[in-house]
Enzyme design. Structure first.
Site, mmCIF file in Angstrom:
data_model
loop_
_atom_site.group_PDB
_atom_site.id
_atom_site.type_symbol
_atom_site.label_atom_id
_atom_site.label_comp_id
_atom_site.label_asym_id
_atom_site.label_seq_id
_atom_site.Cartn_x
_atom_site.Cartn_y
_atom_site.Cartn_z
ATOM 1 N N ARG A 52 0.858 -1.181 0.000
ATOM 2 C CA ARG A 52 0.000 0.000 0.000
ATOM 3 C C ARG A 52 0.892 1.228 0.000
ATOM 4 O O ARG A 52 2.112 1.110 0.063
ATOM 5 C CB ARG A 52 -1.018 0.000 1.165
ATOM 6 N N ASP A 246 -1.801 10.836 -2.067
ATOM 7 C CA ASP A 246 -2.155 9.796 -3.049
ATOM 8 C C ASP A 246 -2.462 10.387 -4.411
ATOM 9 O O ASP A 246 -2.297 9.738 -5.433
ATOM 10 C CB ASP A 246 -3.340 8.977 -2.539
HETATM 11 O O1 MRU Z 1 -4.419 3.308 2.237
HETATM 12 P P1 MRU Z 1 -2.936 3.466 2.140
HETATM 13 O O2 MRU Z 1 -2.190 2.876 3.282
HETATM 14 O O3 MRU Z 1 -2.418 3.018 0.790
HETATM 15 O O4 MRU Z 1 -2.735 5.047 2.211
HETATM 16 C C1 MRU Z 1 -1.443 5.585 2.170
HETATM 17 C C2 MRU Z 1 -1.422 7.050 2.353
HETATM 18 O O5 MRU Z 1 -2.428 7.706 2.517
HETATM 19 C C3 MRU Z 1 -0.079 7.708 2.233
HETATM 20 O O6 MRU Z 1 -0.006 8.852 3.038
HETATM 21 C C4 MRU Z 1 0.112 8.143 0.775
HETATM 22 O O7 MRU Z 1 -0.064 7.040 -0.077
HETATM 23 C C5 MRU Z 1 1.449 8.722 0.532
HETATM 24 S S1 MRU Z 1 2.674 7.449 0.600
HETATM 25 C C6 MRU Z 1 4.175 8.086 0.277
#
Ligand code: MRU
Length: 370
Positions: A52, A246
């Protein structure tokens, strides 16, 4: 004994048709390495969050395209099968634009390829390139962002308190992380710092993943419940906020893990600088309004239940009355007016469209290309 890996995904030694990942669901209790051999393995790892974090999602998807190509049979159309693979991967997680972008880069590699063998080779090489680029982007983000931490340290002459949300560390990328890259580089350069780690309900990426990363490097840190950050800011105990993203629009609106918006609001009320570590791979130049970013909604049981480890075993407990419904929005959007600045691989800029264009002037000519 296996050494703890310091990267999140790699090609297995002597077996280029196997990708290895850290299965992040078992951290911080156990370091489990999982092998991915097929498109379905990668799609499951993405959907169920064995991997993730926006940059890592993109890299994994790029290898997913390559693995899909490795298994196209003689009686299947290469192009049609690969288009289906692209759709499967893109549907796994909707918010991180890195995923769409990496899959589209791979589609370009095979657009005019008639030889399957050549197509596979090109997909492998492009996935390797995307992986290497990510490492370099994150390293450079840290190189720029560290100046913010140094500036506070010089002025304050006491411990610098940085707050972060979710996990924007090397586990979310390949190496360094985005938000953590500056923290790691500042710590290596001898800055006295401490990190407030938001636990990040419901999947607790802060409490489990960021805390694990920081513990591994012996960086002082404290986990807090998500609702505590406003309280700490009012007490003057947060000097700087650094989060990941994201997907960020061309106008600078930032989608990040649910709760980020509330942190940004408190930061503004308390004059705490709020910075977004933003790799260019997470900018969606086609969007001008944060409301247009697709927000992933995940299963209710991530909210109604909590998972953890007890005596070496994964356990799940119910938190809510049986049958109580829950809503599980995985991300929110922070409008650019609340953002002090972006830390990108090209430098630091104000948190707005003009700031992004200062760093990416080529976008003035082709503003809406993906
Ligand atoms: O749901 P996830 O764990 O994939 O969410 C990750 C995040 O929100 C992070 O802050 C984002 O992807 C930036 S990672 C460098």
């Amino acid at each position: 004994m296996m050494q703890t890996p310091h990267q999140s995904l790699w090609v297995k030694q002597d077996d280029p048709r196997t990708i290895e990942i850290i299965d992040q669901r078992s951290l911080p209790h156990e370091v489990v390495i999982e092998e991915l051999n097929t498109l379905e393995d990668v799609a499951t790892a993405l959907r169920e969050m064995h991997v993730r974090g926006a940059p890592l999602i993109g890299v994994a998807a790029a290898y997913g395209m390559y693995l899909a190509a490795c298994h196209v049979t003689k009686d299947q159309s290469f192009q049609a099968t690969m288009e289906k693979a692209a759709l499967t991967l893109k549907a796994t997680r909707p918010t991180a634009v890195n995923l769409q972008r990496a899959v589209d880069r791979q589609r370009v590699q095979i657009q005019e390829t008639h030889s399957r063998e050549r197509g596979r080779q090109r997909l492998f090489e492009e996935a390797q390139r995307i992986r290497e680029e990510d490492i370099e982007i994150c390293r450079k983000i840290g190189e720029h962002g560290v100046s913010l931490i140094h500036a506070i340290a010089r002025k304050k002459k006491k411990t610098v308190n940085v707050l972060t949300h979710c996990n924007a560390g090397w586990l979310a990328c390949i190496d360094w992380g985005t938000a953590t890259s500056s923290i790691y580089q500042a710590f290596e350069q001898g800055v006295d710092l401490h990190v407030w780690v938001n636990e990040t309900r419901p999947r607790v990426q802060g409490a489990s993943l960021t805390a694990w990363e920081l513990s591994q490097r012996r960086i002082p840190h404290t986990v807090i419940v998500d609702n505590a950050s406003g309280h700490l800011m009012r007490q003057g105990r947060v000097d700087l906020i650094m989060v990941g993203t994201d997907r960020t629009t061309a106008t600078g609106d930032v989608a990040n893990k649910i709760g980020t918006y509330l942190i940004a609001l408190s930061a503004q009320d308390n004059n705490v600088p709020f910075y977004v570590a933003l790799p260019s791979t997470s900018i969606d130049w086609t969007l001008r309004n944060g409301f247009d970013i697709p927000i992933e909604e995940r299963a209710m049981d991530e909210v109604t239940q909590a998972e953890g480890f007890l005596d070496g075993e994964r356990k799940c407990v119910q938190l809510t009355p049986e049958g109580t419904p829950a809503a599980n929005y995985a991300f929110d959007v922070t409008p650019h007016r609340l953002i002090s600045g972006f830390i990108t691989e090209r430098g630091i800029a104000p948190g707005c469209e003009e700031g992004l264009l200062q760093l990416f002037p080529e976008r003035k000519a082709a503003p809406h290309d993906g």
